[in-house]
Design a protein around this motif. Sequence first.
Motif, mmCIF file in Angstrom:
data_model
loop_
_atom_site.group_PDB
_atom_site.id
_atom_site.type_symbol
_atom_site.label_atom_id
_atom_site.label_comp_id
_atom_site.label_asym_id
_atom_site.label_seq_id
_atom_site.Cartn_x
_atom_site.Cartn_y
_atom_site.Cartn_z
ATOM 1 N N GLU A 89 0.751 -1.376 -0.046
ATOM 2 C CA GLU A 89 -0.042 0.086 -0.095
ATOM 3 C C GLU A 89 0.780 1.424 0.079
ATOM 4 O OE1 GLU A 89 -3.224 0.530 -0.599
ATOM 5 O OE2 GLU A 89 -3.307 -1.847 -0.884
ATOM 6 N N ALA A 90 1.957 1.411 0.869
ATOM 7 C CA ALA A 90 2.914 2.648 0.585
ATOM 8 C C ALA A 90 3.482 2.620 -0.593
ATOM 9 C CB ALA A 90 3.970 2.091 1.874
ATOM 10 N N GLY A 91 3.996 1.478 -1.330
ATOM 11 C CA GLY A 91 4.323 1.474 -2.670
ATOM 12 C C GLY A 91 3.307 2.140 -3.703
ATOM 13 N N ARG A 92 2.010 1.665 -3.624
ATOM 14 C CA ARG A 92 0.992 2.276 -4.523
ATOM 15 C C ARG A 92 0.860 3.736 -4.143
ATOM 16 N NH1 ARG A 92 -4.079 -1.340 -3.987
ATOM 17 N NH2 ARG A 92 -3.221 -2.482 -5.667
ATOM 18 N N ALA A 93 0.481 3.878 -2.647
ATOM 19 C CA ALA A 93 0.384 5.388 -2.624
ATOM 20 C C ALA A 93 1.426 6.492 -3.181
ATOM 21 C CB ALA A 93 0.444 5.544 -1.046
ATOM 22 N N PHE A 94 2.865 5.773 -3.001
ATOM 23 C CA PHE A 94 3.840 6.783 -3.396
ATOM 24 C C PHE A 94 3.790 6.769 -5.174
ATOM 25 C CE2 PHE A 94 8.238 7.355 -5.304
ATOM 26 C CZ PHE A 94 8.507 8.252 -4.896
ATOM 27 N N ALA A 95 3.147 5.644 -5.755
ATOM 28 C CA ALA A 95 3.282 5.623 -7.530
ATOM 29 C C ALA A 95 2.033 6.557 -7.625
ATOM 30 C CB ALA A 95 3.047 4.161 -7.558
ATOM 31 N N GLY B 234 1.161 9.916 -13.398
ATOM 32 C CA GLY B 234 0.165 9.032 -13.192
ATOM 33 C C GLY B 234 0.571 7.836 -13.142
ATOM 34 N N GLY B 235 1.757 7.300 -12.945
ATOM 35 C CA GLY B 235 2.235 5.947 -12.883
ATOM 36 C C GLY B 235 3.867 5.838 -12.411
ATOM 37 N N ASN C 72 7.748 5.500 -12.273
ATOM 38 C CA ASN C 72 8.781 5.934 -13.376
ATOM 39 C C ASN C 72 9.929 6.196 -12.597
ATOM 40 O OD1 ASN C 72 9.084 8.752 -12.981
ATOM 41 N ND2 ASN C 72 7.044 8.670 -13.741
ATOM 42 N N LEU C 73 11.035 6.211 -13.308
ATOM 43 C CA LEU C 73 12.266 6.163 -12.320
ATOM 44 C C LEU C 73 12.635 7.727 -11.944
ATOM 45 C CD1 LEU C 73 14.932 4.764 -11.695
ATOM 46 C CD2 LEU C 73 15.966 5.368 -13.760
ATOM 47 N N PRO C 74 12.267 8.781 -12.776
ATOM 48 C CA PRO C 74 12.330 10.108 -11.965
ATOM 49 C C PRO C 74 11.802 10.303 -10.655
ATOM 50 C CG PRO C 74 12.118 10.170 -14.557
ATOM 51 C CD PRO C 74 11.902 8.663 -14.127
ATOM 52 N N HIS C 75 10.345 9.809 -10.713
ATOM 53 C CA HIS C 75 9.621 9.707 -9.606
ATOM 54 C C HIS C 75 10.051 9.014 -8.504
ATOM 55 C CE1 HIS C 75 5.971 9.298 -6.946
ATOM 56 N NE2 HIS C 75 6.132 10.540 -7.060
ATOM 57 N N PHE C 76 10.580 7.793 -9.048
ATOM 58 C CA PHE C 76 11.323 6.846 -7.745
ATOM 59 C C PHE C 76 12.348 7.380 -7.223
ATOM 60 C CE2 PHE C 76 14.049 3.538 -6.085
ATOM 61 C CZ PHE C 76 13.296 3.048 -5.436
ATOM 62 N N ALA C 77 13.215 8.267 -7.938
ATOM 63 C CA ALA C 77 14.553 8.903 -7.524
ATOM 64 C C ALA C 77 13.977 10.035 -6.185
ATOM 65 C CB ALA C 77 15.068 9.772 -8.559
ATOM 66 N N LEU C 78 12.861 10.327 -6.091
ATOM 67 C CA LEU C 78 12.356 11.254 -5.145
ATOM 68 C C LEU C 78 12.302 10.462 -3.820
ATOM 69 C CD1 LEU C 78 9.478 13.351 -6.833
ATOM 70 C CD2 LEU C 78 11.883 14.016 -6.563
ATOM 71 N N VAL C 79 12.315 9.130 -3.826
ATOM 72 C CA VAL C 79 11.909 8.358 -2.628
ATOM 73 C C VAL C 79 13.399 8.356 -1.839
ATOM 74 C CG1 VAL C 79 13.067 6.041 -3.311
ATOM 75 C CG2 VAL C 79 11.284 6.143 -1.392
#
Length: 103
Positions: free
Chosen positions: A51-57, A63-64, A66-73
């Motif tokens: 659920e935490a992964g889904r909320a982050f995505a 809207g889904g 992707n690597l640039p967004h994941f880099a924010l983690v």
Amino acid sequence: MGPDLAAIPMIARRAVEAELLARVYRSAAVRLGQEQALALLDVAVDEAAFEAGRAFADRSPTGGPNLPHFALVLDMWKAGGALDITDVRRDGDSLSFRVMRCG
């Protein structure tokens, strides 16, 4: 409405969650036995992580996932002094970094 959990550093959230899960485990182990208590926590932790992964995505501007967004983690992981990360490199379809210290 409750507190904005996203505003709480992840290391602080995980510490509170771990303390609560330890209490739940001890109580469940007495009533259900060690094996069933661990199985119960395994399911609960897996569901929470999913659920935490889904909320982050879902917060991705595209809207889904992707690597640039994941880099924010990385910023979320570093908050509150949880991790010291260096040598962050993102190119093409790869992201790499070095963890120098883990809180």
